[in-house]
Design a protein around this motif. Structure first.
Motif, PDB file in Angstrom:
ATOM      1  N   ASN A   1       1.071  -5.830  -6.871  1.00 48.17           N
ATOM      2  CA  ASN A   1       2.258  -4.014  -6.586  1.00 48.17           C
ATOM      3  C   ASN A   1       3.755  -4.080  -6.567  1.00 48.17           C
ATOM      4  O   ASN A   1       4.116  -4.817  -7.391  1.00 48.17           O
ATOM      5  CB  ASN A   1       1.587  -2.718  -5.522  1.00 48.17           C
ATOM      6  CG  ASN A   1       0.048  -2.913  -5.916  1.00 48.17           C
ATOM      7  OD1 ASN A   1      -0.507  -2.633  -6.939  1.00 48.17           O
ATOM      8  ND2 ASN A   1      -0.879  -3.048  -4.657  1.00 48.17           N
TER       9      ASN A   1
ATOM     10  N   VAL B   1       1.164  -1.259   0.022  1.00 48.71           N
ATOM     11  CA  VAL B   1      -0.212  -0.389   0.348  1.00 48.71           C
ATOM     12  C   VAL B   1       0.900   1.125  -0.244  1.00 48.71           C
ATOM     13  O   VAL B   1       2.620   0.633   0.356  1.00 48.71           O
ATOM     14  CB  VAL B   1      -1.169   0.383   0.928  1.00 48.71           C
ATOM     15  CG1 VAL B   1      -2.635  -0.883   0.995  1.00 48.71           C
ATOM     16  CG2 VAL B   1       0.035   0.218   1.836  1.00 48.71           C
TER      17      VAL B   1
ATOM     18  N   ALA C   1      -6.686  -2.969  -0.149  1.00 47.09           N
ATOM     19  CA  ALA C   1      -5.726  -4.224  -0.878  1.00 47.09           C
ATOM     20  C   ALA C   1      -6.102  -5.130  -0.892  1.00 47.09           C
ATOM     21  O   ALA C   1      -5.352  -6.208  -1.035  1.00 47.09           O
ATOM     22  CB  ALA C   1      -3.866  -3.242  -0.365  1.00 47.09           C
TER      23      ALA C   1
ATOM     24  N   HIS D   1      -7.430   2.186   2.946  1.00 46.34           N
ATOM     25  CA  HIS D   1      -5.607   1.204   1.884  1.00 46.34           C
ATOM     26  C   HIS D   1      -5.365   0.135   2.148  1.00 46.34           C
ATOM     27  O   HIS D   1      -5.207  -0.974   1.243  1.00 46.34           O
ATOM     28  CB  HIS D   1      -4.074   2.138   1.613  1.00 46.34           C
ATOM     29  CG  HIS D   1      -4.827   3.546   0.782  1.00 46.34           C
ATOM     30  ND1 HIS D   1      -4.026   4.141   0.103  1.00 46.34           N
ATOM     31  CD2 HIS D   1      -4.894   4.945   1.237  1.00 46.34           C
ATOM     32  CE1 HIS D   1      -4.932   5.434  -0.555  1.00 46.34           C
ATOM     33  NE2 HIS D   1      -4.951   6.158   0.817  1.00 46.34           N
ATOM     34  N   ILE D   2      -5.420  -0.530   3.612  1.00 44.64           N
ATOM     35  CA  ILE D   2      -4.791  -1.190   3.876  1.00 44.64           C
ATOM     36  C   ILE D   2      -6.140  -2.570   3.629  1.00 44.64           C
ATOM     37  O   ILE D   2      -6.003  -3.445   2.783  1.00 44.64           O
ATOM     38  CB  ILE D   2      -4.797  -1.807   5.866  1.00 44.64           C
ATOM     39  CG1 ILE D   2      -3.202  -0.585   5.365  1.00 44.64           C
ATOM     40  CG2 ILE D   2      -4.967  -3.107   5.751  1.00 44.64           C
ATOM     41  CD1 ILE D   2      -2.711  -0.086   7.307  1.00 44.64           C
TER      42      ILE D   2
END
Length: 122
Positions: free
Chosen positions: A110, A12, A23, A19-20
């Motif tokens: 990512n 992240v 993701a 966000h956590i």
């Protein structure tokens, strides 16, 4: 039937709950799709985060996914190895399957693609 470990990791950009959680959900969904598993086939999910991620429990994202309410989940912090990839969430999904070990698809998203370039799909 075998119990197979399915690995996955993602990163992240910010240590913030949305966000956590997003993701974590994205990573688990990719693992499920790539391996054709359902929550009923999952024995447990072990979730780790790097020490720089403390704004949320990633397992909360999984718990809120339809069908995952009864799957045992456990969160932990990765050991703080110098030079390790920061802002990283890792999953170890233990699934009951007839697939051979070499048929399991491990998912890296990512910046976590750097962890296992040998397993990242094209």
């Amino acid at each position: 039937m075998y119990v197979r470990g399915i690995r996955g990791a993602t990163t992240v950009e910010r240590n913030e709950e949305p966000h956590i959680l997003a993701a974590t959900a994205e990573l688990l969904e990719a693992i499920v799709v790539e391996n054709g598993v359902t929550p009923e086939e999952i024995g447990s999910v072990f979730v780790t985060v790097t020490p720089d991620l403390d704004a949320a429990f990633p397992a909360a994202a999984i718990r809120n996914m339809a069908g995952w309410e009864l799957v045992p989940l456990m969160c932990s912090v990765e050991i703080p190895v110098k030079g390790a990839l920061p802002m990283c969430i890792r999953l170890m999904v233990l699934a009951n399957t007839m697939k051979a070990q070499n048929e399991i698809v491990h998912v890296y998203l990512n910046e976590a693609k750097k962890l296992r370039p040998d397993l990242v799909k094209g």
